[in-house]
Motif scaffolding. Structure first.
Motif, PDB file in Angstrom:
ATOM      1  N   SER A 120     -29.756  94.691 -90.268  1.00 57.10           N
ATOM      2  CA  SER A 120     -29.881  93.008 -89.898  1.00 57.10           C
ATOM      3  C   SER A 120     -28.515  92.707 -89.534  1.00 57.10           C
ATOM      4  O   SER A 120     -27.441  93.180 -89.915  1.00 57.10           O
ATOM      5  CB  SER A 120     -30.431  92.049 -90.682  1.00 57.10           C
ATOM      6  N   VAL A 121     -28.402  91.529 -88.539  1.00 58.47           N
ATOM      7  CA  VAL A 121     -26.995  90.791 -88.416  1.00 58.47           C
ATOM      8  C   VAL A 121     -26.422  90.561 -89.665  1.00 58.47           C
ATOM      9  O   VAL A 121     -25.300  90.578 -90.016  1.00 58.47           O
ATOM     10  CB  VAL A 121     -27.325  89.717 -87.294  1.00 58.47           C
ATOM     11  N   GLU A 122     -27.163  89.999 -90.525  1.00 58.76           N
ATOM     12  CA  GLU A 122     -26.699  89.348 -91.915  1.00 58.76           C
ATOM     13  C   GLU A 122     -26.127  90.542 -92.581  1.00 58.76           C
ATOM     14  O   GLU A 122     -24.962  90.560 -93.394  1.00 58.76           O
ATOM     15  CB  GLU A 122     -27.722  88.648 -92.511  1.00 58.76           C
ATOM     16  N   ASP A 123     -26.867  91.638 -92.629  1.00 57.56           N
ATOM     17  CA  ASP A 123     -26.479  92.990 -93.273  1.00 57.56           C
ATOM     18  C   ASP A 123     -25.252  93.283 -93.002  1.00 57.56           C
ATOM     19  O   ASP A 123     -24.171  93.702 -93.687  1.00 57.56           O
ATOM     20  CB  ASP A 123     -27.553  94.122 -93.187  1.00 57.56           C
ATOM     21  N   TYR A 124     -24.908  93.349 -91.382  1.00 61.40           N
ATOM     22  CA  TYR A 124     -23.480  93.638 -91.048  1.00 61.40           C
ATOM     23  C   TYR A 124     -22.566  92.730 -91.392  1.00 61.40           C
ATOM     24  O   TYR A 124     -21.617  93.139 -91.980  1.00 61.40           O
ATOM     25  CB  TYR A 124     -23.822  93.656 -89.463  1.00 61.40           C
ATOM     26  N   LEU A 125     -22.751  91.542 -91.424  1.00 59.99           N
ATOM     27  CA  LEU A 125     -21.768  90.376 -91.692  1.00 59.99           C
ATOM     28  C   LEU A 125     -21.654  90.655 -93.047  1.00 59.99           C
ATOM     29  O   LEU A 125     -20.329  90.542 -93.441  1.00 59.99           O
ATOM     30  CB  LEU A 125     -22.234  88.938 -91.253  1.00 59.99           C
ATOM     31  N   SER A 126     -22.397  90.744 -93.766  1.00 64.36           N
ATOM     32  CA  SER A 126     -22.361  90.597 -95.399  1.00 64.36           C
ATOM     33  C   SER A 126     -21.318  91.962 -95.703  1.00 64.36           C
ATOM     34  O   SER A 126     -20.888  91.956 -97.018  1.00 64.36           O
ATOM     35  CB  SER A 126     -23.532  90.731 -96.135  1.00 64.36           C
ATOM     36  N   SER A 127     -21.303  93.077 -95.029  1.00 63.46           N
ATOM     37  CA  SER A 127     -20.533  94.227 -95.255  1.00 63.46           C
ATOM     38  C   SER A 127     -19.009  94.170 -95.181  1.00 63.46           C
ATOM     39  O   SER A 127     -18.141  94.858 -95.575  1.00 63.46           O
ATOM     40  CB  SER A 127     -21.267  95.311 -94.478  1.00 63.46           C
ATOM     41  N   LEU A 128     -18.851  93.017 -94.432  1.00 67.99           N
ATOM     42  CA  LEU A 128     -17.444  92.779 -93.926  1.00 67.99           C
ATOM     43  C   LEU A 128     -16.638  92.051 -95.192  1.00 67.99           C
ATOM     44  O   LEU A 128     -17.271  91.295 -95.876  1.00 67.99           O
ATOM     45  CB  LEU A 128     -17.326  91.994 -92.845  1.00 67.99           C
ATOM     46  N   SER A 160     -14.769  88.805 -96.697  1.00 68.26           N
ATOM     47  CA  SER A 160     -15.226  87.603 -96.452  1.00 68.26           C
ATOM     48  C   SER A 160     -14.426  86.947 -95.190  1.00 68.26           C
ATOM     49  O   SER A 160     -15.218  86.020 -94.323  1.00 68.26           O
ATOM     50  CB  SER A 160     -15.162  86.531 -97.816  1.00 68.26           C
ATOM     51  N   GLU A 161     -13.237  87.060 -95.192  1.00 69.87           N
ATOM     52  CA  GLU A 161     -12.456  86.453 -93.786  1.00 69.87           C
ATOM     53  C   GLU A 161     -13.081  87.005 -92.615  1.00 69.87           C
ATOM     54  O   GLU A 161     -13.547  86.197 -91.458  1.00 69.87           O
ATOM     55  CB  GLU A 161     -11.040  87.041 -93.994  1.00 69.87           C
ATOM     56  N   LYS A 162     -13.406  88.265 -92.411  1.00 64.59           N
ATOM     57  CA  LYS A 162     -13.929  88.833 -91.082  1.00 64.59           C
ATOM     58  C   LYS A 162     -15.377  88.372 -90.981  1.00 64.59           C
ATOM     59  O   LYS A 162     -15.756  88.041 -89.915  1.00 64.59           O
ATOM     60  CB  LYS A 162     -13.964  90.269 -91.200  1.00 64.59           C
ATOM     61  N   GLY A 163     -16.183  88.562 -92.032  1.00 66.93           N
ATOM     62  CA  GLY A 163     -17.672  87.939 -92.024  1.00 66.93           C
ATOM     63  C   GLY A 163     -17.606  86.522 -91.606  1.00 66.93           C
ATOM     64  O   GLY A 163     -18.499  86.014 -90.867  1.00 66.93           O
ATOM     65  N   ASN A 164     -16.891  85.580 -92.068  1.00 65.04           N
ATOM     66  CA  ASN A 164     -17.168  84.561 -92.053  1.00 65.04           C
ATOM     67  C   ASN A 164     -16.715  83.823 -90.601  1.00 65.04           C
ATOM     68  O   ASN A 164     -17.208  82.928 -89.973  1.00 65.04           O
ATOM     69  CB  ASN A 164     -16.145  83.403 -93.095  1.00 65.04           C
ATOM     70  N   THR A 165     -15.618  84.448 -89.983  1.00 56.83           N
ATOM     71  CA  THR A 165     -15.001  84.461 -88.613  1.00 56.83           C
ATOM     72  C   THR A 165     -16.415  84.753 -87.570  1.00 56.83           C
ATOM     73  O   THR A 165     -16.489  83.960 -86.628  1.00 56.83           O
ATOM     74  CB  THR A 165     -13.693  85.155 -88.257  1.00 56.83           C
ATOM     75  N   LEU A 166     -16.674  85.899 -88.056  1.00 59.19           N
ATOM     76  CA  LEU A 166     -17.735  86.387 -86.697  1.00 59.19           C
ATOM     77  C   LEU A 166     -18.940  85.613 -86.934  1.00 59.19           C
ATOM     78  O   LEU A 166     -19.449  85.283 -85.992  1.00 59.19           O
ATOM     79  CB  LEU A 166     -18.147  88.003 -87.128  1.00 59.19           C
ATOM     80  N   ARG A 167     -19.367  85.239 -88.227  1.00 59.31           N
ATOM     81  CA  ARG A 167     -20.598  84.271 -88.452  1.00 59.31           C
ATOM     82  C   ARG A 167     -20.285  82.827 -87.678  1.00 59.31           C
ATOM     83  O   ARG A 167     -21.276  82.363 -87.114  1.00 59.31           O
ATOM     84  CB  ARG A 167     -20.802  84.093 -89.901  1.00 59.31           C
ATOM     85  N   ASN A 168     -19.069  82.526 -87.748  1.00 57.45           N
ATOM     86  CA  ASN A 168     -18.765  81.126 -87.207  1.00 57.45           C
ATOM     87  C   ASN A 168     -18.822  81.433 -85.451  1.00 57.45           C
ATOM     88  O   ASN A 168     -19.247  80.430 -84.845  1.00 57.45           O
ATOM     89  CB  ASN A 168     -17.395  80.870 -87.399  1.00 57.45           C
ATOM     90  N   VAL A 169     -18.512  82.306 -84.828  1.00 57.55           N
ATOM     91  CA  VAL A 169     -18.524  82.519 -83.701  1.00 57.55           C
ATOM     92  C   VAL A 169     -19.893  82.615 -83.240  1.00 57.55           C
ATOM     93  O   VAL A 169     -20.074  81.926 -82.107  1.00 57.55           O
ATOM     94  CB  VAL A 169     -17.851  84.145 -83.167  1.00 57.55           C
ATOM     95  N   ILE A 170     -20.767  83.256 -83.872  1.00 55.50           N
ATOM     96  CA  ILE A 170     -22.170  83.714 -83.511  1.00 55.50           C
ATOM     97  C   ILE A 170     -22.700  82.181 -83.612  1.00 55.50           C
ATOM     98  O   ILE A 170     -23.732  81.787 -82.569  1.00 55.50           O
ATOM     99  CB  ILE A 170     -22.789  84.539 -84.508  1.00 55.50           C
ATOM    100  N   ASP A 171     -22.476  81.517 -84.767  1.00 49.37           N
ATOM    101  CA  ASP A 171     -23.088  79.873 -85.202  1.00 49.37           C
ATOM    102  C   ASP A 171     -22.678  79.186 -83.936  1.00 49.37           C
ATOM    103  O   ASP A 171     -23.627  78.098 -83.364  1.00 49.37           O
ATOM    104  CB  ASP A 171     -22.719  79.525 -86.351  1.00 49.37           C
ATOM    105  N   VAL A 172     -21.398  79.104 -83.392  1.00 57.80           N
ATOM    106  CA  VAL A 172     -20.780  78.331 -82.251  1.00 57.80           C
ATOM    107  C   VAL A 172     -21.657  78.397 -80.988  1.00 57.80           C
ATOM    108  O   VAL A 172     -22.126  77.730 -80.468  1.00 57.80           O
ATOM    109  CB  VAL A 172     -19.409  78.301 -81.937  1.00 57.80           C
ATOM    110  N   ILE A 173     -21.871  79.653 -80.889  1.00 59.00           N
ATOM    111  CA  ILE A 173     -22.566  80.386 -79.359  1.00 59.00           C
ATOM    112  C   ILE A 173     -24.184  79.896 -79.424  1.00 59.00           C
ATOM    113  O   ILE A 173     -24.689  79.098 -78.554  1.00 59.00           O
ATOM    114  CB  ILE A 173     -22.483  81.998 -79.206  1.00 59.00           C
ATOM    115  N   LEU A 174     -24.804  80.027 -80.819  1.00 52.85           N
ATOM    116  CA  LEU A 174     -26.230  79.887 -80.573  1.00 52.85           C
ATOM    117  C   LEU A 174     -26.440  78.286 -80.634  1.00 52.85           C
ATOM    118  O   LEU A 174     -27.347  77.704 -80.353  1.00 52.85           O
ATOM    119  CB  LEU A 174     -26.772  80.555 -81.956  1.00 52.85           C
ATOM    120  N   LYS A 175     -25.474  77.453 -81.335  1.00 51.21           N
ATOM    121  CA  LYS A 175     -25.465  76.085 -81.461  1.00 51.21           C
ATOM    122  C   LYS A 175     -25.476  75.568 -79.806  1.00 51.21           C
ATOM    123  O   LYS A 175     -26.135  74.688 -79.647  1.00 51.21           O
ATOM    124  CB  LYS A 175     -24.680  75.432 -82.307  1.00 51.21           C
TER     125      LYS A 175
END
Length: 120
Positions: free
Chosen positions: A8-16, A18-33
């Motif tokens: 899953s996307v979360e599985d991918y992000l969790s594998s990174l 914390s800095e990389k995972g949080n940044t990509l999570r923020n990018v995704i969240d901004v776009i989806l919002k």
């Protein structure tokens, strides 16, 4: 980053880390919002923002940076000067951001709008 197959996307992000995972999570969240009609799914083992069956924006983590890709050589070409002027490393289909990137919401919005316009 592991070469594992993610479920899953979360599985991918969790594998990174914390800095990389949080940044990509923020990018995704901004776009989806900003674009609630879009969805994020895992494709080619990395997160992809989609509208129905069309790919709009991809994100991925590499060893020393993160990569953002609007799924369009034309969009990249149209934004090349802007991206380079803002200090990004620009490739044909993607641009690189630092792992601790402060999300540029306007840039992301403009890239997604350009990609969606291309598809309509």
């Amino acid at each position: 980053m592991s070469s594992s197959k993610f479920s899953s996307v979360e599985d991918y992000l969790s594998s990174l880390d914390s800095e990389k995972g949080n940044t990509l999570r923020n990018v995704i969240d901004v776009i989806l919002k900003k674009f609630p009609e879009l969805d994020c799914k895992l494709a080619w083992n990395v997160p992809q923002i989609c509208k129905d069956s069309d790919y709009i924006f991809g994100v991925s983590a590499l060893k020393r940076h993160l990569a953002l890709a609007p799924w369009s050589a034309k969009v990249m070409d149209d934004f090349k000067t802007r991206l380079e002027n803002e200090g990004y490393v620009v490739k044909k289909h993607l641009f690189q951001i630092p792992s601790d990137w402060e999300v540029d919401e306007k840039l992301l919005k403009d890239l997604v709008i350009a990609r969606l316009a291309e598809l309509s």
